[in-house]
Scaffold this active site. Structure first.
Site, PDB file in Angstrom:
ATOM      1  N   SER A 174      34.867  40.789  20.319  1.00 31.31           N
ATOM      2  CA  SER A 174      34.522  40.155  21.583  1.00 31.31           C
ATOM      3  C   SER A 174      33.744  41.099  22.496  1.00 31.31           C
ATOM      4  CB  SER A 174      35.724  39.550  22.311  1.00 31.31           C
ATOM      5  OG  SER A 174      35.254  38.646  23.298  1.00 31.31           O
ATOM      6  N   HIS A 199      32.926  47.038  35.812  1.00 25.61           N
ATOM      7  CA  HIS A 199      32.152  47.020  37.052  1.00 25.61           C
ATOM      8  C   HIS A 199      32.787  48.043  37.988  1.00 25.61           C
ATOM      9  CE1 HIS A 199      30.286  43.236  35.832  1.00 25.61           C
ATOM     10  NE2 HIS A 199      31.495  42.793  35.550  1.00 25.61           N
ATOM     11  N   CYS A 259      39.731  39.451  19.872  1.00 23.79           N
ATOM     12  CA  CYS A 259      40.377  38.530  18.936  1.00 23.79           C
ATOM     13  C   CYS A 259      41.203  39.323  17.928  1.00 23.79           C
ATOM     14  CB  CYS A 259      39.332  37.671  18.210  1.00 23.79           C
ATOM     15  SG  CYS A 259      38.450  36.583  19.336  1.00 23.79           S
TER      16      CYS A 259
END
Length: 143
Positions: free
Chosen positions: A66, A71, A88
């Site tokens: 994934s 940030h 996953c």
């Protein structure tokens, strides 16, 4: 064949030493992904935004299972890091929290979700030196 799982760790950290350059952010993500035994398919890539009121980095990598995205906002005091790890595969959350220590966290809030059939929250127990506040009930755990 190993069945897929859908684990999602969302972290909001108030820190004293955020990454402020793209190279450091990319190294952090690369080392974190290696630490959680995931395979990088693309990235990490990072870009610094130098707009007053929104200064900070965005860094991401696509992993085989994934993604990982970070940030940062470094002009506020304390600085803020938002980290998103979705996989996953199995996820060792202790490794993620250990990696966050390099930014000298004051407070870490998190949600850990099992998204396989719904958005069920998974509780974590920690035991080191950073105070973690698990939202929404604001119970502090010593990590």
């Amino acid at each position: 064949m190993t069945p897929l799982v859908h684990k999602h760790l969302i972290v909001r950290a108030e820190v004293r030493q955020p990454p402020k350059d793209e190279t450091r952010a990319k190294e952090f993500l690369k080392e974190l992904i290696q630490g959680i035994n995931m395979k990088i398919l693309f990235g990490p890539e990072a870009k610094y935004v130098d707009i007053i009121g929104n200064r900070g980095l965005t860094c991401f990598a696509i992993i085989e299972t994934s993604h990982v995205v970070m940030h940062t906002w470094d002009e506020c005091d304390p600085s803020i890091i938002q980290l998103d790890v979705y996989t996953c595969g199995e996820l060792d959350t202790d490794v993620v929290f250990d990696f966050m220590k390099q930014f000298d966290p004051i407070k870490i809030d998190y949600k850990y979700l099992d998204r396989e059939t719904d958005l069920r929250e998974i509780s974590l127990e920690k035991n080191s030196h950073v105070i973690i506040t698990n939202l929404p009930d604001q119970q502090n755990l010593l990590v």
